[in-house]
Scaffold this motif. Structure first.
Motif, PDB file in Angstrom:
ATOM      1  N   LEU A  43      33.315  51.652  35.295  1.00 34.99           N
ATOM      2  CA  LEU A  43      33.602  50.683  34.590  1.00 34.99           C
ATOM      3  C   LEU A  43      35.068  49.877  34.453  1.00 34.99           C
ATOM      4  CD1 LEU A  43      30.833  50.144  32.196  1.00 34.99           C
ATOM      5  CD2 LEU A  43      30.632  49.272  34.249  1.00 34.99           C
ATOM      6  N   THR A  44      35.793  50.731  33.922  1.00 38.61           N
ATOM      7  CA  THR A  44      36.873  50.803  33.152  1.00 38.61           C
ATOM      8  C   THR A  44      37.883  50.014  34.615  1.00 38.61           C
ATOM      9  OG1 THR A  44      36.124  52.525  31.781  1.00 38.61           O
ATOM     10  CG2 THR A  44      38.901  51.096  31.803  1.00 38.61           C
ATOM     11  N   ARG A  45      37.958  50.271  35.415  1.00 39.17           N
ATOM     12  CA  ARG A  45      38.748  50.315  36.049  1.00 39.17           C
ATOM     13  C   ARG A  45      38.335  48.395  37.543  1.00 39.17           C
ATOM     14  NH1 ARG A  45      41.644  54.125  39.718  1.00 39.17           N
ATOM     15  NH2 ARG A  45      40.055  55.569  38.482  1.00 39.17           N
ATOM     16  N   ASN A  46      36.991  48.354  36.760  1.00 42.05           N
ATOM     17  CA  ASN A  46      36.168  47.127  37.533  1.00 42.05           C
ATOM     18  C   ASN A  46      37.087  46.056  37.163  1.00 42.05           C
ATOM     19  OD1 ASN A  46      34.579  44.782  37.995  1.00 42.05           O
ATOM     20  ND2 ASN A  46      32.845  46.781  38.804  1.00 42.05           N
ATOM     21  N   GLU A  47      37.791  45.165  38.223  1.00 46.64           N
ATOM     22  CA  GLU A  47      38.662  44.190  38.407  1.00 46.64           C
ATOM     23  C   GLU A  47      37.993  43.171  37.951  1.00 46.64           C
ATOM     24  OE1 GLU A  47      42.043  43.042  40.104  1.00 46.64           O
ATOM     25  OE2 GLU A  47      40.630  44.872  40.307  1.00 46.64           O
ATOM     26  N   ILE A  48      36.387  42.805  37.885  1.00 50.30           N
ATOM     27  CA  ILE A  48      35.856  41.060  37.288  1.00 50.30           C
ATOM     28  C   ILE A  48      35.895  42.384  35.569  1.00 50.30           C
ATOM     29  CG2 ILE A  48      33.676  40.189  37.083  1.00 50.30           C
ATOM     30  CD1 ILE A  48      33.532  40.417  40.006  1.00 50.30           C
ATOM     31  N   VAL A  49      35.419  43.376  35.358  1.00 52.81           N
ATOM     32  CA  VAL A  49      35.211  43.606  34.079  1.00 52.81           C
ATOM     33  C   VAL A  49      36.676  43.628  33.103  1.00 52.81           C
ATOM     34  CG1 VAL A  49      34.405  45.690  32.776  1.00 52.81           C
ATOM     35  CG2 VAL A  49      33.654  45.023  34.238  1.00 52.81           C
ATOM     36  N   ARG A  50      37.340  43.574  33.895  1.00 49.27           N
ATOM     37  CA  ARG A  50      39.308  43.411  33.290  1.00 49.27           C
ATOM     38  C   ARG A  50      39.106  41.907  33.009  1.00 49.27           C
ATOM     39  NH1 ARG A  50      43.201  48.035  35.135  1.00 49.27           N
ATOM     40  NH2 ARG A  50      44.302  46.484  34.180  1.00 49.27           N
ATOM     41  N   GLU A  51      39.116  41.242  34.612  1.00 43.02           N
ATOM     42  CA  GLU A  51      39.274  40.272  33.820  1.00 43.02           C
ATOM     43  C   GLU A  51      38.985  39.201  33.278  1.00 43.02           C
ATOM     44  OE1 GLU A  51      40.075  37.485  38.113  1.00 43.02           O
ATOM     45  OE2 GLU A  51      38.503  37.100  37.341  1.00 43.02           O
ATOM     46  N   ARG A  52      37.945  39.359  33.153  1.00 42.48           N
ATOM     47  CA  ARG A  52      36.836  38.771  31.874  1.00 42.48           C
ATOM     48  C   ARG A  52      37.241  38.935  30.419  1.00 42.48           C
ATOM     49  NH1 ARG A  52      31.449  37.146  32.973  1.00 42.48           N
ATOM     50  NH2 ARG A  52      32.003  35.920  30.077  1.00 42.48           N
ATOM     51  N   CYS A  53      37.725  40.535  30.567  1.00 43.95           N
ATOM     52  CA  CYS A  53      37.617  41.310  29.090  1.00 43.95           C
ATOM     53  C   CYS A  53      39.122  41.449  28.680  1.00 43.95           C
ATOM     54  CB  CYS A  53      36.955  42.787  28.879  1.00 43.95           C
ATOM     55  SG  CYS A  53      35.719  42.770  29.636  1.00 43.95           S
ATOM     56  N   GLU A  54      40.365  41.335  29.653  1.00 43.63           N
ATOM     57  CA  GLU A  54      41.032  41.602  29.198  1.00 43.63           C
ATOM     58  C   GLU A  54      41.962  40.177  28.398  1.00 43.63           C
ATOM     59  OE1 GLU A  54      43.670  44.694  30.933  1.00 43.63           O
ATOM     60  OE2 GLU A  54      43.842  43.275  32.114  1.00 43.63           O
ATOM     61  N   GLY A  55      42.279  40.277  27.159  1.00 39.71           N
ATOM     62  CA  GLY A  55      43.315  39.284  26.550  1.00 39.71           C
ATOM     63  C   GLY A  55      41.931  38.020  26.269  1.00 39.71           C
ATOM     64  N   VAL A  56      40.639  38.488  26.181  1.00 40.10           N
ATOM     65  CA  VAL A  56      39.306  37.385  25.454  1.00 40.10           C
ATOM     66  C   VAL A  56      39.159  38.076  24.280  1.00 40.10           C
ATOM     67  CG1 VAL A  56      37.456  36.135  25.950  1.00 40.10           C
ATOM     68  CG2 VAL A  56      39.108  36.753  28.209  1.00 40.10           C
ATOM     69  N   GLY A  57      38.749  36.875  23.435  1.00 37.59           N
ATOM     70  CA  GLY A  57      38.998  37.177  21.683  1.00 37.59           C
ATOM     71  C   GLY A  57      39.122  38.080  21.206  1.00 37.59           C
ATOM     72  N   VAL A  58      40.105  37.443  21.227  1.00 32.56           N
ATOM     73  CA  VAL A  58      41.131  38.604  20.426  1.00 32.56           C
ATOM     74  C   VAL A  58      41.105  38.594  19.151  1.00 32.56           C
ATOM     75  CG1 VAL A  58      43.923  38.821  20.206  1.00 32.56           C
ATOM     76  CG2 VAL A  58      43.082  38.288  22.256  1.00 32.56           C
ATOM     77  N   LEU A  59      41.096  39.506  18.472  1.00 29.81           N
ATOM     78  CA  LEU A  59      41.397  39.865  16.580  1.00 29.81           C
ATOM     79  C   LEU A  59      42.706  40.578  16.873  1.00 29.81           C
ATOM     80  CD1 LEU A  59      39.571  39.264  14.625  1.00 29.81           C
ATOM     81  CD2 LEU A  59      38.592  40.690  14.430  1.00 29.81           C
TER      82      LEU A  59
END
Lengths: 579, 334, 172
Positions: free
Chosen positions: A402-418
């Motif tokens: 999962l960790t280096r999956n392109e789509i996972v990273r695109e969906r998750c990185e920088g999204v929903g920042v707290l």
């Protein structure tokens, strides 16, 4: 910062700092300070700004009916660590008002609403003081001691109708048409339409009028019947195109007034009842409640029991995190495959729970001063094989997939920042807090059980986005395995219970706040005893509930598709949110 | 018109429709079994041997389910939308040949319905109108989720049709014809996937988007839009949407196999022409397997990223591929 | 009459009927869909004339692209689900203009020399796609108008991009 900043672990003497505004709580079994309600804001602000008490863990109220008083109890912590600073505000029952702490700690928002909802304490200055768990047409404040539920039988269990003769009849059977349901005066359930929706819609931010595109603002209810809310939870969002302008969480659909039932129960009856809070992690729920009551009773479990407890708590953390990751991926649209891979591991851990406690999910395993049953050598061997061999492999496997999956990273990185500041102000806890760069873990900040002897790192990540909240769960699973490996290596022989098992424990009067680092965050139990077999007050500081405060900060500016993933990354269980 | 020819057409059309509907039923079973295996499960295996009667059971269930029409829905369009969705997916395969010619009872039968000279354009045209059903379903349902799903699918399909069309250009240029039969015959010795890997990739991705399959299943994104455009549909109307999706899957697999994998071509197909449909079937089965595999593996791409991918990566890549192919064809003298 | 003529008559009736319905329908979405039916009828007429390329392009461009954009725009408007008023004040004027254009076109077509000549059966080897393709790039044929149209479309495309960028800049 002044010279008066004391050592981290030391609680400042508030009486010296705020003469005539603060006095120590001298009731036997009680701790902390009583603050006059007119000084509360001033005192708390100075404590926050000058003494580092930046984290408001718990806000709750207690109804002292015999004294004719209401009390609001605040537990303040430093994110650097150390014990709680307990502040209390007392007020007459007829005039329950306190200033709201929301301007200082946004994390108080939901808890104050809850206290208003259940106890009728009015928090002045609260931006949105509405009922939160009960519905708008509900009469009265159910946690007040003089409030009686429909089909009321007795103040405290065990009810005479069910015990000891064994002849059970229920009050609702005697009253089949249910005409003792109470409504507020002038309320007609037939003609009533929920007014709260309008109130919610009004407070939502909309697209500005000057926008020359004249884009429509679409108000969408995500939930309560929605596949991605992990239960019956509702988010009212206002959208411009697919971008979230504002969001309001609406909860309480699964509310069952856990705390009122808990106050009718005897102390021991609450142990299986805590299983139902976060029904994925019954072991950690048991742990928190056992700690609180043991503090009151002044007992300490024997060494072997402590090891077993930590073992179960860490297994629970592991299964919760792997489950959370699996379902986070589900929320991202991966068709159940990661979730089912996670569930496979979870089943193996549940096998162990079943072997020790007889139940896979509702374990009811902890007792005051120990655990219910011993762990046999072959179960221990099973755990050993899991934590030394299979589970580390599976964590690595998940990481790799999962960790280096392109789509996972695109969906998750920088999204929903707290951000870290927001996380602290919102009283976020657990992985949500630590993924925002705050290395705060109750197991280290205020060690309980044998955690001070175990070797592990507090996982921390610094971006505060979905991706970091995913990664931190991987990190924590690895740390949990590290702890588990030490535990199965070092577990001593010996008794598993201090004293002998008993159905009715004697709990001396007093108050206690037991908190553990649950898988979802800081799980606290605030218990007040008046020496009777039932707790006078039984309050749960539910991490899922309070972590939801941060949902708005994370979701603003995100897309509809992100909200679902953001909610998944907070990792809530509605049994605990709604209680 | 020759009456025999007329009946030949009717029978062949019937065969195609029946094969597609049966194919739909078993594609669902195929998908469930494959995904189950990927997810460490067993999958449906109770109805009949190996669960082979499961689609029948599902069909019966759906027939007996209550049909609901939401209040405030546009009744006519709400009724028409599933039909409009299914029709294009049924007719799109009319131009795909599944073999050359066989001789049955002394009569030479061509194993394709028709071989019009604009076959590829026909496919594009029918694909482009298939979005109507989804749009109408989203609009007619009087439901915000459905509307969002409809909007998404419109935008998505418009964007990806371009890449889809451009991916056709490579094989067309190489074969020098718009007819699928000519394109397949041109691949007798070498499949176009070797000569046109970029176009193949484009086609594969664009066709996934075109049939709303994961990871491009935006319009029906369960987690966000609670099934999107068909949220309000139940019973047979829902089954029609479902049917359209799976028939479209089969159709894009057939078309893709014909364009890039030699269609019905394979060893000994010259001598035994009835091997043609078998080869095509196998190729389609493999293609479907890859689609299912992707669904079981990948999370969904976010909608705005999907549009970016379509317009900023796939469209330019398709243009470039078309230009380069044209140059090469002219230089080599194809 | 041959079967083909029947198909032609039915298709043209449907086309005209759909066009009338399009003008008469209250809802914008319905009007757009009637337009789709009308365009589909035209495509069928192309097929009866053995112009399969044009039939397919009719489907692809008009129904599959242009009309879909119209539908998209309608869905994005706020009151797409509500019925509009029957007529607005300009309706009669618009009808008048349309009538004048229709009369003029009919007159021109009747007077046109080609319209009197009977249709010829096309040979089996006749390929309209090849002819069209050659005509579009032949300097004697339509090369210049084709290129001019391409440049115009390119300009429109760049203009659209420019406008979109402008908006974005203001917004952020």
């Amino acid at each position: 910062m002044s010279e008066a900043v004391p050592r981290i672990a030391q609680i400042p003497n508030l009486v010296d700092l705020f003469p005539d505004k603060v006095q120590p709580d001298t009731r036997p079994g009680y701790q902390g300070y009583l603050v006059g309600r007119e000084h509360l804001l001033e005192v708390v602000q100075r404590l926050r700004d000058e003494y580092g008490y930046d984290y408001l863990s718990s806000v709750t109220g207690v109804d002292y009916l015999p004294e004719g008083k209401m009390e609001v109890v605040y537990h303040l912590y430093k994110t650097l660590g150390g014990p709680a600073l307990v502040l209390k505000v007392q007020m007459p029952r007829e005039d329950p008002r306190v200033p709201s702490l929301v301007p200082l700690y946004r994390g108080a928002e939901f808890q104050e609403r809850e206290a208003w909802d259940l106890l009728g304490i009015r928090f002045e200055g609260h931006p949105d003081l509405r009922r939160i768990l009960m519905w708008e047409g509900f009469a009265g404040f159910p946690l007040r001691k003089d409030w009686r539920e429909p089909y009321f039988e007795e103040e405290a269990k065990p009810f005479k109708s069910r015990w000891p003769e064994g002849f059970v009849f229920r009050a609702e059977d005697r009253n089949p048409f249910g005409d003792n349901v109470q409504y507020p005066p002038g309320f007609d359930p037939e003609t009533w339409t929920p007014p709260d929706d309008e109130a919610i819609y009004r407070v939502l931010k909309r697209a500005s009028e000057e926008d020359d595109l004249h884009a429509d603002t679409l108000v969408v209810n995500l939930g309560p019947q929605h596949p991605s809310t992990h239960g019956v939870f509702r988010m009212v969002v206002s959208l411009s195109e697919e971008t979230i302008l504002d969001l309001k969480p609406v909860m309480g659909y699964l509310h069952r007034n856990h705390e009122k039932i808990g106050e009718r129960n005897t102390f021991l009856q609450n142990m299986p009842f805590t299983d139902r809070l976060d029904y994925l992690c019954s072991m950690s729920n048991n742990f928190g409640y056992a700690l609180a009551v043991e503090k009151l009773m002044g007992v300490k479990p024997p060494e072997r029991a402590e090891y077993i407890r930590v073992m179960m708590a860490e297994l629970t953390r592991f299964l919760n995190h792997i489950f959370a990751i699996g379902f986070l991926l589900n929320d991202l649209g991966a068709y159940f495959t990661p979730a089912l891979y996670a569930i496979e591991e979870r089943e193996l851990i549940l096998d162990i729970f079943e072997a020790v406690s007889g139940s896979r999910m509702m374990c009811n395993y902890f007792r005051f001063g120990g655990v219910a049953r011993d762990v046999s050598p072959d179960i221990l061997e099973k755990v050993r094989r899991l934590v030394y061999d299979r589970l580390p492999r599976k964590v690595d496997e998940m990481d790799e997939f999962l960790t280096r999956n392109e789509i996972v990273r695109e969906r998750c990185e920088g999204v929903g920042v707290l951000t870290a500041e927001q996380a602290i102000a919102n009283s976020a806890s657990g992985p949500v807090l630590r993924a925002s760069g705050v290395p705060y873990d109750v197991r280290r900040a205020e060690p309980y059980s044998i955690y001070d002897r175990l070797e592990f790192d507090v996982a921390v990540r610094y971006h505060g986005d979905i991706y970091d909240r995913y990664l931190i769960r991987l990190d924590e699973m690895r740390q949990s395995l590290r702890i588990l490996q030490q535990v199965v290596r070092d577990i001593p022989e010996g008794p598993i219970m201090t004293g002998k098992p008993q159905y009715q424990v004697r709990v001396p009067p007093g108050e206690a706040y037991g908190r553990v680092e649950g898988p979802k965050g800081e799980l606290g139990f605030y218990v007040v005893s008046n020496g009777k077999p039932n707790p006078w007050r039984y309050h749960v500081r539910a991490p899922s509930f309070i972590n939801l405060t941060s949902l708005v900060d994370m979701a603003r500016g995100a897309k509809v598709a992100d909200v679902v993933a953001i909610l998944g990354s907070i990792d809530i269980v509605l049994g605990e949110v709604d209680r | 018109m020759d009456a025999g020819l007329f009946w030949e057409w009717v029978i062949k059309s019937l065969i195609i429709v029946l094969m597609l509907t049966a194919g739909f039923a078993y594609a669902t079973l195929y998908e469930r079994r494959v995904i189950a295996r990927i997810q460490v499960r067993i999958g449906p295996n109770r109805a009949g041997p190996f669960g082979l009667l499961q689609p029948v059971a599902d069909g019966i269930k759906l027939i007996f389910k209550e049909e609901l029409t939401p209040a405030g829905a546009d009744k006519v369009l709400f009724f028409l939308a599933p039909i409009i969705t299914v029709l294009p997916s049924l007719v799109i395969t009319a131009v795909v040949p599944w073999g050359d010619t066989v001789v049955i009872g002394g009569r030479v039968i061509r194993l394709y319905l028709t071989d019009i000279n604009v076959g590829i354009l026909y496919i594009l045209a029918v694909a482009s109108i298939s979005v109507y059903g989804i749009v109408l379903a989203g609009w007619a349902s009087n439901n915000k989720y459905a509307l969002l799903g409809g909007l998404r699918s419109t935008a998505q399909m418009i964007s990806y049709e371009l890449a889809l069309g451009l991916s056709f250009v490579g094989p067309i240029l190489l074969a020098g014809s718009l007819s699928l039969m000519d394109i397949i015959n041109a691949q007798k010795h070498l499949w176009f996937v070797v000569l046109q890997p970029a176009a193949f990739l484009l086609y594969f991705l664009a066709s996934l988007a075109e049939v709303n399959r994961a990871p491009f299943d935006m319009p029906e994104a369960e987690q966000e839009l609670t099934a999107g455009y068909h949220a309000e549909y139940s019973g047979m109307k829902f089954a029609l949407f479902f049917m359209a999706e799976y028939i479209k899957m089969i159709a894009v697999a057939m078309i893709g196999a014909s364009l890039f994998l030699g269609g019905f071509m394979g060893p000994f197909v010259d001598r035994f022409p009835w091997l043609g449909p078998v080869y095509l079937f196998l190729k389609v089965a493999v293609w479907l397997f890859v689609m299912i595999w992707l669904r079981a593996t990948l999370p969904r791409i976010r909608y705005d990223r999907l549009m970016q991918l379509g317009w900023k990566v796939m469209f330019p890549l398709g243009l470039l591929n078309a230009v380069v192919t044209a140059f090469v064809v002219v230089l080599v003298g194809g | 009459m041959s079967a083909l003529q029947w198909v032609f008559i039915i298709a043209s009736l449907i086309t005209v009927g759909a066009a009338v319905m399009m003008v008469a329908s209250h809802r914008m979405m319905h009007a757009a869909l009637w337009l789709a039916v009308a365009l589909l009828g035209v495509a069928v007429i192309f097929v009866t004339l053995e112009a399969s390329f044009f039939a397919v392009v009719q489907l692809l461009v008009y129904i599959g692209a242009i009309l879909i954009l119209i539908v998209f725009a309608i869905m994005l408007t706020q009151r797409s689900t509500e019925a509009g008023s029957r007529l607005n004040s300009l309706a009669w004027g618009a009808a008048g203009v349309a009538g004048v254009i229709w009369t003029a076109l009919t007159y021109v077509f009747i007077r046109w020399v080609v319209s009197g000549t009977p249709m010829q059966e096309l040979g089996a080897s006749f390929d309209d796609v090849v002819l069209l393709g050659k005509a579009l790039v032949d300097a004697e044929g339509f090369a210049v108008p084709f290129e001019v149209a391409s440049v115009l479309l390119l300009a429109a495309l760049i203009g659209a991009v420019y406008i979109a960028f402008e908006r974005k800049g203001e917004g952020s």
